[in-house]
Design a protein around this motif. Structure first.
Motif, short mmCIF file in Angstrom:
data_model
loop_
_atom_site.label_atom_id
_atom_site.label_comp_id
_atom_site.label_asym_id
_atom_site.label_seq_id
_atom_site.Cartn_x
_atom_site.Cartn_y
_atom_site.Cartn_z
N GLU A 84 0.85 -1.18 0.00
CA GLU A 84 0.00 0.00 0.00
C GLU A 84 0.88 1.24 0.00
O GLU A 84 1.79 1.37 0.82
CB GLU A 84 -0.92 0.03 1.22
CG GLU A 84 -1.86 1.22 1.21
CD GLU A 84 -2.89 1.21 2.31
OE1 GLU A 84 -3.54 2.25 2.51
OE2 GLU A 84 -3.05 0.17 2.99
N LEU A 85 0.63 2.12 -0.96
CA LEU A 85 1.38 3.37 -1.03
C LEU A 85 0.76 4.38 -0.07
O LEU A 85 -0.46 4.49 0.03
CB LEU A 85 1.36 3.94 -2.45
CG LEU A 85 1.98 3.11 -3.56
CD1 LEU A 85 1.83 3.82 -4.90
CD2 LEU A 85 3.44 2.84 -3.28
N ARG A 86 1.63 5.11 0.62
CA ARG A 86 1.14 6.20 1.45
C ARG A 86 0.65 7.32 0.52
O ARG A 86 1.16 7.48 -0.60
CB ARG A 86 2.25 6.73 2.36
CG ARG A 86 2.74 5.74 3.41
CD ARG A 86 3.72 6.40 4.39
NE ARG A 86 4.58 7.40 3.81
CZ ARG A 86 5.85 7.17 3.41
NH1 ARG A 86 6.39 5.98 3.52
NH2 ARG A 86 6.56 8.16 2.89
N VAL A 87 -0.30 8.08 0.98
CA VAL A 87 -0.86 9.17 0.18
C VAL A 87 0.23 10.16 -0.21
O VAL A 87 0.26 10.64 -1.35
CB VAL A 87 -2.04 9.84 0.90
CG1 VAL A 87 -2.52 11.08 0.15
CG2 VAL A 87 -3.20 8.85 1.06
N ASP A 88 1.16 10.46 0.69
CA ASP A 88 2.22 11.42 0.36
C ASP A 88 3.13 10.86 -0.73
O ASP A 88 3.61 11.61 -1.59
CB ASP A 88 3.01 11.84 1.60
CG ASP A 88 3.79 10.70 2.24
OD1 ASP A 88 3.21 9.64 2.51
OD2 ASP A 88 5.01 10.89 2.48
N GLN A 89 3.37 9.54 -0.75
CA GLN A 89 4.18 8.93 -1.82
C GLN A 89 3.45 9.06 -3.16
O GLN A 89 4.07 9.39 -4.18
CB GLN A 89 4.43 7.44 -1.52
CG GLN A 89 5.31 7.18 -0.34
CD GLN A 89 5.38 5.70 -0.01
OE1 GLN A 89 4.37 5.01 0.03
NE2 GLN A 89 6.60 5.22 0.22
N LEU A 100 4.45 11.07 -6.69
CA LEU A 100 4.43 10.49 -8.04
C LEU A 100 3.54 11.31 -8.97
O LEU A 100 3.89 11.53 -10.14
CB LEU A 100 3.93 9.03 -7.98
CG LEU A 100 4.84 8.03 -7.29
CD1 LEU A 100 4.12 6.70 -7.09
CD2 LEU A 100 6.13 7.83 -8.08
N MET A 101 2.40 11.77 -8.45
CA MET A 101 1.49 12.59 -9.26
C MET A 101 2.19 13.88 -9.69
O MET A 101 2.07 14.28 -10.85
CB MET A 101 0.22 12.91 -8.47
CG MET A 101 -0.65 11.72 -8.12
SD MET A 101 -1.73 11.19 -9.45
CE MET A 101 -3.07 12.36 -9.31
N GLU A 102 2.90 14.52 -8.77
CA GLU A 102 3.61 15.76 -9.09
C GLU A 102 4.70 15.53 -10.13
O GLU A 102 4.91 16.37 -11.01
CB GLU A 102 4.20 16.38 -7.83
CG GLU A 102 3.17 17.00 -6.93
CD GLU A 102 3.75 17.54 -5.63
OE1 GLU A 102 4.98 17.72 -5.55
OE2 GLU A 102 2.96 17.76 -4.69
N GLN A 103 5.41 14.39 -10.04
CA GLN A 103 6.47 14.07 -11.00
C GLN A 103 5.91 13.91 -12.41
O GLN A 103 6.56 14.25 -13.39
CB GLN A 103 7.17 12.76 -10.63
CG GLN A 103 8.10 12.85 -9.45
CD GLN A 103 8.68 11.47 -9.13
OE1 GLN A 103 9.00 10.71 -10.03
NE2 GLN A 103 8.80 11.18 -7.84
N PRO A 135 9.54 4.75 -11.21
CA PRO A 135 9.89 3.71 -10.25
C PRO A 135 9.03 3.84 -8.99
O PRO A 135 8.89 4.93 -8.43
CB PRO A 135 11.36 3.97 -9.93
CG PRO A 135 11.61 5.38 -10.34
CD PRO A 135 10.60 5.74 -11.38
N MET A 136 8.44 2.74 -8.58
CA MET A 136 7.59 2.74 -7.39
C MET A 136 8.47 2.83 -6.14
O MET A 136 9.55 2.21 -6.09
CB MET A 136 6.73 1.48 -7.33
CG MET A 136 5.68 1.39 -8.43
SD MET A 136 4.46 2.73 -8.34
CE MET A 136 4.96 3.78 -9.70
N PRO A 137 8.02 3.57 -5.13
CA PRO A 137 8.83 3.74 -3.92
C PRO A 137 8.97 2.44 -3.11
O PRO A 137 9.88 2.33 -2.29
CB PRO A 137 8.05 4.79 -3.11
CG PRO A 137 6.67 4.77 -3.66
CD PRO A 137 6.79 4.33 -5.08
N CYS A 138 8.14 1.47 -3.37
CA CYS A 138 8.14 0.23 -2.60
C CYS A 138 9.09 -0.83 -3.17
O CYS A 138 9.81 -1.50 -2.43
CB CYS A 138 6.72 -0.34 -2.53
SG CYS A 138 5.85 -0.31 -4.11
N CYS A 139 9.09 -1.00 -4.50
CA CYS A 139 9.84 -2.10 -5.11
C CYS A 139 10.67 -1.69 -6.32
O CYS A 139 11.29 -2.53 -6.96
CB CYS A 139 8.89 -3.23 -5.49
SG CYS A 139 7.69 -2.77 -6.78
#
Length: 151
Positions: free
Chosen positions: A67-72, A76-79, A93-97
């Motif tokens: 589960e991605l945190r809302v801030d993460q 990604l949305m801003e990028q 790239p996903m912050p988790c994997c």
């Protein structure tokens, strides 16, 4: 009192159906949901995020199911967004994997997505039917995603 809308968006975020296809889809919804007063096809110049409003629960990476945190997700949305071109849906790239995915690839609970085109209908007061979805996909010419918006 909350407002509820059912939105149909193309699975391909860049796809925009012809005016004739849009009109055919509106007519299908009018026949299926007789008491609907508001059915709005909308086309945007750029890809737009279609949220589920108050129905939002979570966002998961489909690769590792984290589960991605809302801030993460906001990062990604801003990028991916630019004022000149809207959402690009680049592979990030996903912050988790570190798997490279687009924002549209993420698993949203309740469903959300990205599109240039949306067909929005007021609350039908009934369940979506597989038959109506198949007819709409045939009329519009692509697979559709359904988003239930609550505000």
């Amino acid at each position: 009192m909350s407002e509820h809308y059912v939105c149909f968006i193309p699975a391909d975020p860049k796809f925009v159906p012809s005016k004739g296809s849009q009109d055919a889809a509106v007519a299908l919804i009018q026949r299926a949901w007789l008491h609907i007063s508001e059915i709005t096809p909308e086309t945007n110049e750029h890809i737009v995020f279609r949220d589920c409003g108050e129905n939002f629960e979570s966002i998961h990476c489909p690769s590792c199911n984290t589960e991605l945190r809302v801030d993460q997700w906001h990062e990604l949305m801003e990028q991916d967004y630019s004022d000149e071109g809207g959402f690009q849906l680049d592979q990030l790239p996903m912050p988790c994997c570190e798997e490279k995915l687009t924002l549209n690839d993420l698993s949203y609970k309740w469903p959300m997505g990205f599109s240039r085109f949306v067909l929005r209908a007021g609350d039908p007061g009934c369940e979506d039917s597989e038959k109506l979805l198949n007819e709409l996909e045939s009329a519009i010419g692509c697979q559709l995603r359904i988003i239930h918006q609550m505000y």
